[in-house]
Design an enzyme around this catalytic site. Structure first.
Site, short mmCIF file in Angstrom:
data_model
loop_
_atom_site.label_atom_id
_atom_site.label_comp_id
_atom_site.label_asym_id
_atom_site.label_seq_id
_atom_site.Cartn_x
_atom_site.Cartn_y
_atom_site.Cartn_z
N GLU A 1 0.94 -1.22 0.03
CA GLU A 1 -0.11 0.01 -0.07
C GLU A 1 0.69 1.27 0.09
OE1 GLU A 1 -2.63 0.48 3.29
OE2 GLU A 1 -3.67 2.05 2.29
N GLY B 1 3.42 2.56 10.86
CA GLY B 1 3.45 1.82 11.93
C GLY B 1 3.13 0.25 11.69
N MET C 1 0.88 -2.61 8.85
CA MET C 1 -0.03 -2.71 7.46
C MET C 1 -0.88 -3.93 7.66
SD MET C 1 -0.73 -1.68 4.35
CE MET C 1 -1.94 -2.47 3.25
N GLU C 2 -2.11 -3.74 7.26
CA GLU C 2 -3.42 -4.90 7.32
C GLU C 2 -3.42 -5.81 5.97
OE1 GLU C 2 -3.48 -1.45 6.64
OE2 GLU C 2 -5.28 -1.10 5.04
N ASN C 3 -2.14 -6.11 5.63
CA ASN C 3 -2.37 -7.24 4.62
C ASN C 3 -3.21 -8.46 5.15
OD1 ASN C 3 0.13 -5.81 3.44
ND2 ASN C 3 1.06 -6.71 5.06
N HIS D 1 -6.35 -1.58 15.50
CA HIS D 1 -6.26 -1.11 14.16
C HIS D 1 -6.37 -2.07 12.91
CE1 HIS D 1 -6.55 2.57 11.50
NE2 HIS D 1 -5.69 1.88 10.61
N GLU D 2 -5.22 -2.57 12.89
CA GLU D 2 -4.91 -3.57 11.67
C GLU D 2 -5.73 -4.55 11.65
OE1 GLU D 2 -3.19 -1.98 9.71
OE2 GLU D 2 -2.11 -0.65 11.28
N HIS E 1 -9.14 -3.69 10.18
CA HIS E 1 -9.20 -3.34 8.76
C HIS E 1 -9.82 -4.71 8.11
CE1 HIS E 1 -7.59 0.65 7.60
NE2 HIS E 1 -6.37 0.29 8.13
N GLU F 1 -9.65 4.18 6.14
CA GLU F 1 -8.88 4.94 7.58
C GLU F 1 -9.54 5.66 8.63
OE1 GLU F 1 -6.17 3.43 7.87
OE2 GLU F 1 -5.45 2.63 6.04
N1 B3K Z 1 -3.00 1.07 5.90
C1 B3K Z 1 -1.55 1.16 6.23
C2 B3K Z 1 -0.80 2.36 5.62
C3 B3K Z 1 0.04 2.22 4.32
C4 B3K Z 1 0.70 3.46 4.09
C5 B3K Z 1 1.19 3.58 2.71
N2 B3K Z 1 2.24 4.76 2.50
C6 B3K Z 1 -1.69 1.25 7.89
C7 B3K Z 1 -2.76 1.55 8.34
O1 B3K Z 1 -3.32 2.62 8.33
O2 B3K Z 1 -3.31 0.64 8.95
ZN ZN Z 2 -5.21 1.96 8.63
#
Ligand code: B3K
Ligand code: ZN
Length: 888
Positions: free
Chosen positions: A127, A267, A269-271, A303-304, A307, A326
């Site tokens: 992302e 911080g 990432m929600e993969n 948070h993650e 998501h 977000e």
């Molecule tokens: N979605 C990611 C942020 C990615 C940033 C890319 N430059 C973290 C978050 O908001 O959960």
């Molecule tokens: Zn997020």
């Protein structure tokens, strides 16, 4: 203005993709010199695309194309067009299979975007647009596909091979290599793709969902860190249970992985099912992490995880809709943390962050709406506006619909859009339909930038028994938005009677009083609300819980504010009343400093602080927040022209005066709350006690002549077990003129030099210590063996923390602070544009300073923009800052 080379992307230009991708079969061959990526994409022409047959355009950057084949037939170089950014095939059938092979260099990837290495571990960050650095693809979030991923690597050095979904097969290969195949059953946009390969250890647990499925939870860390994942794991399980209880949302796979890496731009990432985290938001034990770190981990893990539904199951149609996932997910994590800890204290902290960071952004050159309508580099729009103000927009909908209505809206949103890529309008439509309300005008919050100002005036008519509340709003102009329409602003209101109790509220025209708190909806430039049946002059409690992201100005007197501090049942407003009082006082002191008048603190204010301190033990966490004076940066936001020196002088004078005037009380409260931290706990009560103790110590240490305070501080520094207490003491020592400071700084490093996250704190304490030689210290630390210009955490701790944490040194009249920052930005940009652009923040706010400082910042911006090869990231911030500076 034309931005020169990098082009702006516009929301109004959105068109659906010309092709869709059904399945993706990826094979990664990870070798020491390069990684080879083979991708088989099963695709079809998108019938929803307007216009006739289109060429197939695949995004791809920084890759070496080895081969392309269409339906099994290799294509020669004349069958496609290759540029630095894409691969175009003029003609393809309606349905086809495309196979590409590319070579990439994760070992050389310093931007930490795409596939890269973090201390020997392969990991990914896709992302927003990193997937195009991994393979040729239609890299946009509205292209959702099912993925199968096979990873092959050396078995010894990379025993752990992870990707999204379920592990479906694994085996060994020649020359000591092995492979694993993962299959993700859920269609997803490519920004949620992830791969990890490394020598990691994992801590395991499990969670049984409401419907009785057992989910395996695994947190992967570098060996040696296993003892620091307990809190992250607990937070994950709490998040899973909370999302079921509050939103009826269950996890949808049998496995959930978290991997912690030390080199990460943000911080976490929600993969899908494979979250990748900055170690900062995973690793914690009391000895190494502060209470703030523990709370940060709880909220980022949540948070993650959240998501998975708000972002992954329902994703964004395009990046302009970023706040769809977000803002909503921040709102959800804020509510989760409020439920896990103290709701009032959480709200106060969130509002402090919003006001110092987001309001500042709204007042600068990078101001943009929650749903931006144009961008040059999307990575520049992962901002406080999209995240925090976006969460406030969701919170206002929650306020307007009520808890049950909001839940119905969420249910409807998932019912309509599960598996889709949608827009902020789709979300608002679900809320409007579920709540039976019209949100058309409310949606201005998505399109208008800037922080509205609400002026409230009240008048009491004793004869008529009425209280008239007049609310007026204005929305300031922002770049490219010179004029604004009135917003829809929910103003949660109560009226307090002389005994402090909230009065029953009856608005003119209503048959009877209903409730003691109302949501007044201000949706015009000016409105009058008349309350009837009021038998004595009330004190209004306005914007309770900070019910809208606005600046509120009232005609409340100091006596009214003191009354609210004592009686308001809304914790946020009780705190806010004290802050307003302190802000008014400090801003007067700033004027005294500027005018060269002698400074003094009114006894009434000292008495008010003494009263708060006396009350603090009944709710230490709240008390601690109420005792902190408004920050230097917050005071700056309230001035027409920010004067960092005068602000610092005024605030330090107030702290020192309070330290001396209330010395024995600070001491007594400090002692009463410095119980042995042997039984360390991170529950809200224990965190509150430590916070209260440390604010007392902060005041005591504000008097540089207090030897007793210094003794206590040194005692805490050497004797405390919890990092919260150790780092607080170090911070006070670092800011003090005490001869012991140098030894303390050296001792801390010696003790913690093998813990990178603790060393980050050590850098930050020095970067933010308000001292005349601060810039020289920061400069010197750039050469420290523990510093690395390639590691984002180190850069943020030392260079990133300096301007905001040390405003006097940064805004030094000679301009040396500005030149230093520009030097570092230009040094980092070729390696990591995202990090470099994030450091540009202070320059984007130059208009808030005096002419001399403005000129110096402009000179640095001109130097930056004249630098050849600048990234679009830094270019966008520099050009917009200059553009805003030139406009009057
Ligand atoms: N979605 C990611 C942020 C990615 C940033 C890319 N430059 C973290 C978050 O908001 O959960
Ligand atoms: Zn997020």
């Amino acid at each position: 203005m034309d931005h020169g080379s990098p082009r702006a992307i516009l929301l109004k230009d959105y068109t659906p993709p010309a092709y869709r991708i059904d399945t993706v079969d990826l094979r990664f061959d990870l070798r020491d010199d390069a990684a080879e990526v083979r991708a088989v994409l099963v695709m079809h022409r998108n019938p929803d695309h307007p216009g006739g047959p289109q060429p197939l355009v695949l995004d791809g950057q920084r890759m070496e194309l080895v081969s392309v084949a269409l339906d099994g037939t290799p294509l020669g170089p004349d069958a496609y067009v290759l540029t630095a950014n894409d691969l175009t095939i003029a003609q393809v059938p309606d349905r086809f299979t495309l196979e590409t092979v590319v070579r990439i260099k994760p070992q050389e990837n310093t931007a930490l975007e795409g596939l890269y290495m973090s201390s020997g571990t392969y990991c990914t960050q896709c992302e927003a647009e990193g997937f195009r650095r991994i393979t040729y693809f239609i890299d946009r979030p509205d292209v959702m596909a099912r993925y199968t991923t096979t990873i092959e690597a050396d078995a010894q050095r990379f025993p752990v091979l992870l990707s999204n979904g379920n592990l479906v097969d694994r085996g060994t290969a020649d020359s000591g290599r092995h492979w694993a195949r993962w299959e993700d059953p859920f269609p997803k946009p490519c920004y949620l793709f992830a791969l990890v390969a490394g020598a990691l250890v994992c801590v395991e647990d499990s969670f049984r969902t409401a419907s009785g499925r057992d989910v395996a939870l695994k947190i992967y860390v570098e060996p040696g860190n296993e003892d620091k994942v307990g809190h992250a794991m607990t937070s994950l399980k709490k998040s899973m249970a909370w999302d079921e209880a509050v939103f009826g949302l269950e996890y949808d796979l049998d496995i959930f992985n978290i991997v912690a890496v030390g080199d990460f731009n943000m911080g976490a990432m929600e993969n899908k099912s494979l979250n990748v985290f900055n170690t900062k938001y995973v690793l914690a034990k009391p000895e190494t992490a502060t209470d703030g770190d523990f709370l940060g981990i709880e909220s980022v893990v949540a948070h993650e995880y959240f998501h998975n539904w708000t972002g992954n199951r329902v994703t964004c149609r395009d990046w302009f809709q970023l706040s769809l996932k977000e803002g909503l997910t921040v709102f959800r994590d804020q509510e989760f943390s409020a439920d896990m800890n103290s709701r009032g204290v959480k709200r106060i902290g969130d509002v402090q962050g919003l006001r110092t960071v987001q309001f500042t952004e709204d007042a600068g050159a990078m101001a943009h709406p929650v749903r931006p309508d144009s961008y040059v580099e999307i990575n520049n729009f992962y901002t406080p506006t999209v995240y925090s103000k976006g969460a406030e927009v969701i919170r206002m909908m929650h306020t307007l619909l009520g808890k049950e209505g909001f839940r119905r809206g969420m249910d409807l949103y998932f019912q309509r859009h599960d598996g889709q890529a949608v827009t902020c309008d789709d979300f608002a439509a679900a809320m409007a339909d579920a709540g039976g309300i019209d949100l058309t005008r409310f949606k201005l919050w998505y399109s208008q930038a800037g922080t509205p100002v609400v002026d409230a005036t009240g008048s009491y008519d004793a004869a008529a028994g009425t209280y008239r509340l007049t609310l007026r709003q204005t929305v300031p102009p922002t770049p490219r938005q010179p004029t604004k329409e009135p917003m829809v602003i929910p103003v949660v209101t109560a009226l307090l009677g002389p005994d402090g109790a909230a009065l029953p509220l009856r608005l003119e025209g209503e048959a009877e009083a209903a409730g003691t708190e109302r949501v007044l909806v201000l949706d015009r430039a000016e409105q009058v609300f008349t309350f009837t049946g009021i038998t004595a002059r009330p004190v209004p409690s306005l914007l309770r819980g900070f019910s809208a992201p606005v600046t509120l100005r009232t005609d409340l007197t100091s006596a009214d504010l003191t009354f609210l501090m004592a009686h308001d049942s809304d914790p946020f407003n009780r705190w806010e009343a004290g802050q307003t009082l302190a802000t008014q006082l400090l801003l007067r002191l700033v004027e005294d400093v500027q005018a060269g008048r002698p400074l003094s603190l009114p006894q009434s204010f000292i008495d008010a602080v003494a009263a708060v301190l006396a009350d603090a033990p009944s709710d230490p966490a709240f008390g601690a927040q109420a005792l902190v004076l408004p920050s230097e940066s917050y005071l700056g936001t309230r001035m027409a022209v920010i004067d960092p020196d005068a602000i610092h002088t005024a605030r330090e004078f107030a702290r020192r005066t309070l330290a001396r005037a209330l010395k024995n009380r600070w001491l007594a409260t400090y002692r009463a709350h410095s119980v042995d931290d042997g039984a360390f706990s991170v529950d809200a009560a224990a965190i509150g006690r430590r916070a209260l103790k440390n604010i007392c110590l902060a005041y005591l240490m504000a008097d540089p002549d207090d030897g007793e305070a210094l003794g206590l501080c040194l005692g805490q520094f050497h004797g405390a077990r919890a990092m919260t207490d150790v780092i607080a003491a170090l911070q006070f020592l670092a800011a003090s003129p005490a001869p012991e400071r140098a030894d303390a700084i050296a001792a801390f490093y010696e003790r913690w030099k093998d813990e990178p996250l603790v060393v980050d704190k050590w850098f930050m304490v020095q970067a933010t210590a308000p001292r005349g030689d601060a810039l020289a210290v920061v400069r010197g630390l750039l050469d420290h063996p523990a510093f690395s210009i390639r590691n984002p955490n180190k850069v943020y701790a030392l260079i990133g923390a300096f301007p905001g944490g040390n405003p006097v040194a940064f805004h030094d009249r000679g301009g040396a602070g500005y030149a230093f920052l520009a030097d570092q930005i230009l040094r980092i940009d070729p390696m990591n544009p995202q990090v470099a652009a994030r450091l540009m923040g202070p320059f984007s706010r130059l208009k808030r300073y005096d002419a001399e400082r403005q000129a110096q910042m402009i000179a640095q911006l001109e130097r930056i923009i004249a630098t050849p090869g600048l990234s679009p990231d830094v270019f966008e911030v520099a050009s917009k800052s200059l553009e805003a500076a030139q406009k009057g």
